[in-house]
Design a protein around this motif. Structure first.
Motif, PDB file in Angstrom:
ATOM      1  N   PHE A 171     -11.032   0.148 -12.643  1.00  0.00           N
ATOM      2  CA  PHE A 171     -12.284   0.063 -11.885  1.00  0.00           C
ATOM      3  C   PHE A 171     -12.555   1.332 -11.084  1.00  0.00           C
ATOM      4  CE2 PHE A 171      -8.803  -2.379  -9.971  1.00  0.00           C
ATOM      5  CZ  PHE A 171      -8.570  -1.661  -8.796  1.00  0.00           C
ATOM      6  N   GLY A 172     -11.948   2.427 -11.522  1.00  0.00           N
ATOM      7  CA  GLY A 172     -12.152   3.705 -10.852  1.00  0.00           C
ATOM      8  C   GLY A 172     -11.309   4.786 -11.510  1.00  0.00           C
ATOM      9  N   GLN A 173     -11.491   6.012 -11.066  1.00  0.00           N
ATOM     10  CA  GLN A 173     -10.831   7.144 -11.709  1.00  0.00           C
ATOM     11  C   GLN A 173      -9.313   7.072 -11.612  1.00  0.00           C
ATOM     12  OE1 GLN A 173     -11.788   9.257 -13.727  1.00  0.00           O
ATOM     13  NE2 GLN A 173     -10.471  11.056 -13.639  1.00  0.00           N
ATOM     14  N   PHE A 174      -8.793   6.586 -10.487  1.00  0.00           N
ATOM     15  CA  PHE A 174      -7.348   6.636 -10.322  1.00  0.00           C
ATOM     16  C   PHE A 174      -6.658   5.469 -11.014  1.00  0.00           C
ATOM     17  CE2 PHE A 174      -9.155   9.411  -7.209  1.00  0.00           C
ATOM     18  CZ  PHE A 174      -8.383  10.546  -7.385  1.00  0.00           C
ATOM     19  N   SER A 175      -7.283   4.308 -11.061  1.00  0.00           N
ATOM     20  CA  SER A 175      -6.739   3.236 -11.895  1.00  0.00           C
ATOM     21  C   SER A 175      -6.810   3.651 -13.367  1.00  0.00           C
ATOM     22  CB  SER A 175      -7.488   1.929 -11.657  1.00  0.00           C
ATOM     23  OG  SER A 175      -8.890   2.082 -11.761  1.00  0.00           O
ATOM     24  N   HIS A 176      -7.844   4.401 -13.728  1.00  0.00           N
ATOM     25  CA  HIS A 176      -7.956   4.929 -15.100  1.00  0.00           C
ATOM     26  C   HIS A 176      -6.817   5.906 -15.412  1.00  0.00           C
ATOM     27  CE1 HIS A 176      -9.518   7.101 -18.589  1.00  0.00           C
ATOM     28  NE2 HIS A 176      -9.390   8.218 -17.885  1.00  0.00           N
ATOM     29  N   LEU A 177      -6.525   6.803 -14.487  1.00  0.00           N
ATOM     30  CA  LEU A 177      -5.486   7.801 -14.732  1.00  0.00           C
ATOM     31  C   LEU A 177      -4.105   7.163 -14.837  1.00  0.00           C
ATOM     32  CD1 LEU A 177      -6.687  10.678 -12.372  1.00  0.00           C
ATOM     33  CD2 LEU A 177      -6.738  10.655 -14.871  1.00  0.00           C
ATOM     34  N   TRP A 178      -3.870   6.115 -14.083  1.00  0.00           N
ATOM     35  CA  TRP A 178      -2.592   5.409 -14.150  1.00  0.00           C
ATOM     36  C   TRP A 178      -2.417   4.781 -15.537  1.00  0.00           C
ATOM     37  CZ3 TRP A 178      -0.947   1.212 -10.015  1.00  0.00           C
ATOM     38  CH2 TRP A 178       0.422   1.043 -10.066  1.00  0.00           C
ATOM     39  N   ILE A 179      -3.495   4.189 -16.030  1.00  0.00           N
ATOM     40  CA  ILE A 179      -3.462   3.597 -17.373  1.00  0.00           C
ATOM     41  C   ILE A 179      -3.204   4.680 -18.421  1.00  0.00           C
ATOM     42  CG2 ILE A 179      -4.926   2.519 -19.131  1.00  0.00           C
ATOM     43  CD1 ILE A 179      -6.251   0.965 -16.775  1.00  0.00           C
ATOM     44  N   THR A 200     -15.903  -2.482  -7.542  1.00  0.00           N
ATOM     45  CA  THR A 200     -15.113  -3.672  -7.263  1.00  0.00           C
ATOM     46  C   THR A 200     -13.643  -3.303  -7.400  1.00  0.00           C
ATOM     47  OG1 THR A 200     -15.005  -4.503  -9.546  1.00  0.00           O
ATOM     48  CG2 THR A 200     -16.963  -5.080  -8.258  1.00  0.00           C
ATOM     49  N   GLY A 201     -12.769  -4.313  -7.232  1.00  0.00           N
ATOM     50  CA  GLY A 201     -11.342  -4.039  -7.313  1.00  0.00           C
ATOM     51  C   GLY A 201     -10.617  -5.027  -8.192  1.00  0.00           C
ATOM     52  N   ASN A 202      -9.352  -5.274  -7.865  1.00  0.00           N
ATOM     53  CA  ASN A 202      -8.534  -6.169  -8.664  1.00  0.00           C
ATOM     54  C   ASN A 202      -9.083  -7.596  -8.631  1.00  0.00           C
ATOM     55  OD1 ASN A 202      -6.053  -4.553  -9.558  1.00  0.00           O
ATOM     56  ND2 ASN A 202      -6.146  -4.079  -7.372  1.00  0.00           N
ATOM     57  N   ASP A 203      -9.054  -8.251  -9.780  1.00  0.00           N
ATOM     58  CA  ASP A 203      -9.506  -9.632  -9.929  1.00  0.00           C
ATOM     59  C   ASP A 203      -8.281 -10.525 -10.119  1.00  0.00           C
ATOM     60  OD1 ASP A 203     -10.446 -12.099 -10.758  1.00  0.00           O
ATOM     61  OD2 ASP A 203     -11.994 -11.276 -12.067  1.00  0.00           O
ATOM     62  N   PRO A 204      -7.782 -11.160  -9.055  1.00  0.00           N
ATOM     63  CA  PRO A 204      -6.575 -11.977  -9.170  1.00  0.00           C
ATOM     64  C   PRO A 204      -6.726 -13.146 -10.140  1.00  0.00           C
ATOM     65  CG  PRO A 204      -7.039 -11.475  -6.872  1.00  0.00           C
ATOM     66  CD  PRO A 204      -8.240 -11.056  -7.655  1.00  0.00           C
ATOM     67  N   GLU A 205      -7.912 -13.755 -10.195  1.00  0.00           N
ATOM     68  CA  GLU A 205      -8.107 -14.896 -11.093  1.00  0.00           C
ATOM     69  C   GLU A 205      -7.931 -14.493 -12.549  1.00  0.00           C
ATOM     70  OE1 GLU A 205     -11.800 -16.837 -10.336  1.00  0.00           O
ATOM     71  OE2 GLU A 205     -11.276 -17.379  -8.274  1.00  0.00           O
ATOM     72  N   LEU A 206      -8.448 -13.326 -12.914  1.00  0.00           N
ATOM     73  CA  LEU A 206      -8.295 -12.848 -14.287  1.00  0.00           C
ATOM     74  C   LEU A 206      -6.839 -12.504 -14.576  1.00  0.00           C
ATOM     75  CD1 LEU A 206      -9.583 -12.065 -16.959  1.00  0.00           C
ATOM     76  CD2 LEU A 206     -10.180  -9.831 -15.963  1.00  0.00           C
ATOM     77  N   ILE A 207      -6.150 -11.950 -13.594  1.00  0.00           N
ATOM     78  CA  ILE A 207      -4.726 -11.648 -13.758  1.00  0.00           C
ATOM     79  C   ILE A 207      -3.938 -12.932 -13.992  1.00  0.00           C
ATOM     80  CG2 ILE A 207      -2.659 -10.837 -12.526  1.00  0.00           C
ATOM     81  CD1 ILE A 207      -4.492  -8.731 -11.174  1.00  0.00           C
ATOM     82  N   GLU A 208      -4.212 -13.949 -13.172  1.00  0.00           N
ATOM     83  CA  GLU A 208      -3.517 -15.227 -13.330  1.00  0.00           C
ATOM     84  C   GLU A 208      -3.787 -15.838 -14.705  1.00  0.00           C
ATOM     85  OE1 GLU A 208      -3.479 -19.709 -11.360  1.00  0.00           O
ATOM     86  OE2 GLU A 208      -4.272 -18.031 -10.198  1.00  0.00           O
ATOM     87  N   THR A 214     -14.088   5.292  -5.570  1.00  0.00           N
ATOM     88  CA  THR A 214     -15.246   4.440  -5.291  1.00  0.00           C
ATOM     89  C   THR A 214     -15.249   3.859  -3.881  1.00  0.00           C
ATOM     90  OG1 THR A 214     -14.050   2.569  -6.267  1.00  0.00           O
ATOM     91  CG2 THR A 214     -15.546   3.791  -7.713  1.00  0.00           C
ATOM     92  N   GLY A 215     -14.202   4.146  -3.093  1.00  0.00           N
ATOM     93  CA  GLY A 215     -14.139   3.600  -1.740  1.00  0.00           C
ATOM     94  C   GLY A 215     -13.932   2.103  -1.729  1.00  0.00           C
ATOM     95  N   VAL A 216     -12.973   1.642  -2.537  1.00  0.00           N
ATOM     96  CA  VAL A 216     -12.732   0.204  -2.714  1.00  0.00           C
ATOM     97  C   VAL A 216     -11.269  -0.118  -2.406  1.00  0.00           C
ATOM     98  CG1 VAL A 216     -12.413  -1.558  -4.503  1.00  0.00           C
ATOM     99  CG2 VAL A 216     -14.575  -0.313  -4.339  1.00  0.00           C
ATOM    100  N   LYS A 235     -16.396  -7.122   1.059  1.00  0.00           N
ATOM    101  CA  LYS A 235     -14.974  -7.430   0.886  1.00  0.00           C
ATOM    102  C   LYS A 235     -14.210  -6.301   0.196  1.00  0.00           C
ATOM    103  CE  LYS A 235     -15.137  -9.894  -3.580  1.00  0.00           C
ATOM    104  NZ  LYS A 235     -14.769 -11.151  -4.263  1.00  0.00           N
ATOM    105  N   TRP A 236     -14.943  -5.419  -0.492  1.00  0.00           N
ATOM    106  CA  TRP A 236     -14.290  -4.307  -1.192  1.00  0.00           C
ATOM    107  C   TRP A 236     -14.198  -3.055  -0.325  1.00  0.00           C
ATOM    108  CZ3 TRP A 236     -11.913  -6.437  -4.921  1.00  0.00           C
ATOM    109  CH2 TRP A 236     -12.502  -7.376  -5.762  1.00  0.00           C
ATOM    110  N   ASN A 237     -14.809  -3.046   0.843  1.00  0.00           N
ATOM    111  CA  ASN A 237     -14.875  -1.824   1.652  1.00  0.00           C
ATOM    112  C   ASN A 237     -13.494  -1.253   1.957  1.00  0.00           C
ATOM    113  OD1 ASN A 237     -17.671  -1.769   1.864  1.00  0.00           O
ATOM    114  ND2 ASN A 237     -17.715  -2.911   3.780  1.00  0.00           N
ATOM    115  N   SER A 238     -13.349   0.029   1.727  1.00  0.00           N
ATOM    116  CA  SER A 238     -12.122   0.732   2.077  1.00  0.00           C
ATOM    117  C   SER A 238     -12.233   1.276   3.498  1.00  0.00           C
ATOM    118  CB  SER A 238     -11.889   1.899   1.114  1.00  0.00           C
ATOM    119  OG  SER A 238     -10.885   2.763   1.618  1.00  0.00           O
ATOM    120  N   ASP A 239     -11.114   1.216   4.220  1.00  0.00           N
ATOM    121  CA  ASP A 239     -11.085   1.789   5.557  1.00  0.00           C
ATOM    122  C   ASP A 239     -10.560   3.217   5.568  1.00  0.00           C
ATOM    123  OD1 ASP A 239     -12.183  -0.406   6.778  1.00  0.00           O
ATOM    124  OD2 ASP A 239     -10.289  -1.229   7.509  1.00  0.00           O
ATOM    125  N   THR A 240     -10.357   3.818   4.382  1.00  0.00           N
ATOM    126  CA  THR A 240      -9.918   5.211   4.352  1.00  0.00           C
ATOM    127  C   THR A 240     -10.943   6.158   3.741  1.00  0.00           C
ATOM    128  OG1 THR A 240      -8.767   4.975   2.220  1.00  0.00           O
ATOM    129  CG2 THR A 240      -7.483   4.555   4.212  1.00  0.00           C
TER     130      THR A 240
END
Length: 397
Positions: free
Chosen positions: A92-100, A119-127, A150-152, A301-306
């Motif tokens: 859901f963003g450049q850095f999650s993409h690079l990890w993959i 958006t960010g991680n979807d726990p329901e889909l993971i489960e 993305t500031g998420v 709910k997705w807002n990043s504080d950094t």
């Protein structure tokens, strides 16, 4: 555009590297020394319990490698997994993409789940995915705590609950490069098996130190896995670190800097560090609202504080805003990456930072947008942020 040197200090408001406190700069100004000397452990040994406190772990083992966060991804994978292993990751963003991408290069089979950027991680889909994995072929779940592009921010505790609800033994790996030491992190409580971070963000250091921790379960996995590693071997580090040394030459100035960084964090108090970052982020988000613009984060709910990623109006180029801010006002803003390139600019608000410093960045961003024809009211963002800061001051009279 003014191309000659601009007097005064550059306003560094990218989401990393962050500003270096003067105390850390002074701490790193040391002469070369023997990293095999009898007194070297006096510097090294206290760093590990300090890091464990920041990571929120008593059970895990902390590591310090001369590398970046990307090296941490590689260390996590090669020490715990084998080529051909299946892992689950949401993009859901450049850095999650690079990890993959890195996992693919190391021979893992990545089950990639696309999520909307913003958006960010979807726990329901993971489960749901883990419940369907009846044979437990998925060996790990990769979760990005704070997607810098993305500031998420995502709820890591919810990801662990999803894994547990599925009654699945998968390891939980977390990318905390732009969250640890700025946002609350509870490795043990959240059931994280590997947390990866870096020195150049919340730790307020130059890039060059990979800071990470691994749970006993993750370290045990390395005893039977077939991942090939040498430089990033956990067991070599564990053996040498116990005596206050490293298996190869460390960056001694950065170790002195890390010692001072931990002192600064603990003097402020970790709870206050997290409170300050939320406070500064709230001021930034108030400025964005006052400009009549939107953040890249699709819901509060997705807002990043950094870091806050600000979407420029359609028809305008965020790259030009960033260029104007840098060349005309000596202000460094973060660029949009990959799918949001040219669509957003980012204000990093993490590390060694206070209200007045951030107000300068907000003012500079306003001027750069106005210079590029974006129709906002001059001073509106600054006034909105001031209102937030004055209503709930961090420092009491």
């Amino acid at each position: 555009m003014q191309n000659s040197r601009v007097p005064g200090r550059n306003f560094l408001f990218v989401p990393g590297p962050t500003n270096l406190p003067d105390r850390i700069v002074r701490a790193m100004a040391v002469a070369s020394e023997d990293h095999r000397s009898p007194t070297f452990p006096d510097l090294v040994k206290p760093l590990f319990p300090g890091l464990k406190k920041v990571f929120g772990t008593e059970k895990g083992h902390a590591f310090i490698f001369p590398a970046s966060g990307t090296g941490g991804w590689e260390a996590a994978i090669t020490n715990t997994l084998s080529p051909g292993d299946k892992v689950l990751a949401q993009r859901f963003g450049q850095f999650s993409h690079l990890w993959i991408d890195l996992a693919n290069r190391l021979g893992l089979e990545v089950i990639k789940q696309e999520r909307p950027w913003g958006t960010g991680n979807d726990p329901e889909l993971i489960e749901e995915t883990l419940k369907a994995d009846k044979n437990h072929e998925i060996k790990a779940v990769f979760a990005t705590h704070n997607e810098t592009a993305t500031g998420v921010s995502s709820d890591i505790a919810a990801v662990r609950k999803a894994i547990d609800a599925a009654k699945h033994p998968a390891l939980l790996f977390v990318d905390g490069v732009s969250s640890v030491a700025s946002l609350e992190f509870k490795m043990d409580e959240w059931g994280v098996d590997v947390i990866v971070s870096g020195s150049q963000k919340g730790f307020m250091l130059p890039a060059g130190l990979l800071l990470m921790a691994a749970s006993p379960k993750a370290i045990d996995a390395g005893k039977t896995n077939k991942g090939r590693r040498a430089y990033f071997e956990f067991q070599d580090m564990i053996a040498q670190n116990a005596n206050g040394y490293f298996p190869y030459t460390p960056s001694v100035p950065l170790l002195y800097g890390l010692k001072e960084s931990l002192s600064i964090l603990f003097e402020e108090g970790l709870d206050q560090v997290y409170k300050r970052h939320h406070h500064l982020a709230e001021g930034t988000r108030a400025a964005v609202a006052a400009w009549g613009l939107k953040t890249c984060a699709k819901e509060p709910k997705w807002n990043s504080d950094t870091v806050t990623a600000i979407v420029v109006p359609e028809g305008y180029d965020a790259v030009k805003v960033i260029e104007t801010a840098y060349k005309r006002y000596n202000l460094a803003l973060g660029a949009g990456l990959s799918e949001v390139a040219g669509k957003v600019f980012r204000i990093g608000h993490l590390g060694d930072l206070n209200e007045l410093m951030l107000l300068g960045a907000i003012a500079g961003a306003e001027m750069a947008m106005l210079d590029n024809g974006i129709k906002i009211e001059a001073g509106s963002g600054v006034a909105a942020a001031q209102a937030v800061f004055r209503a709930n001051p961090l420092l009491k009279m």
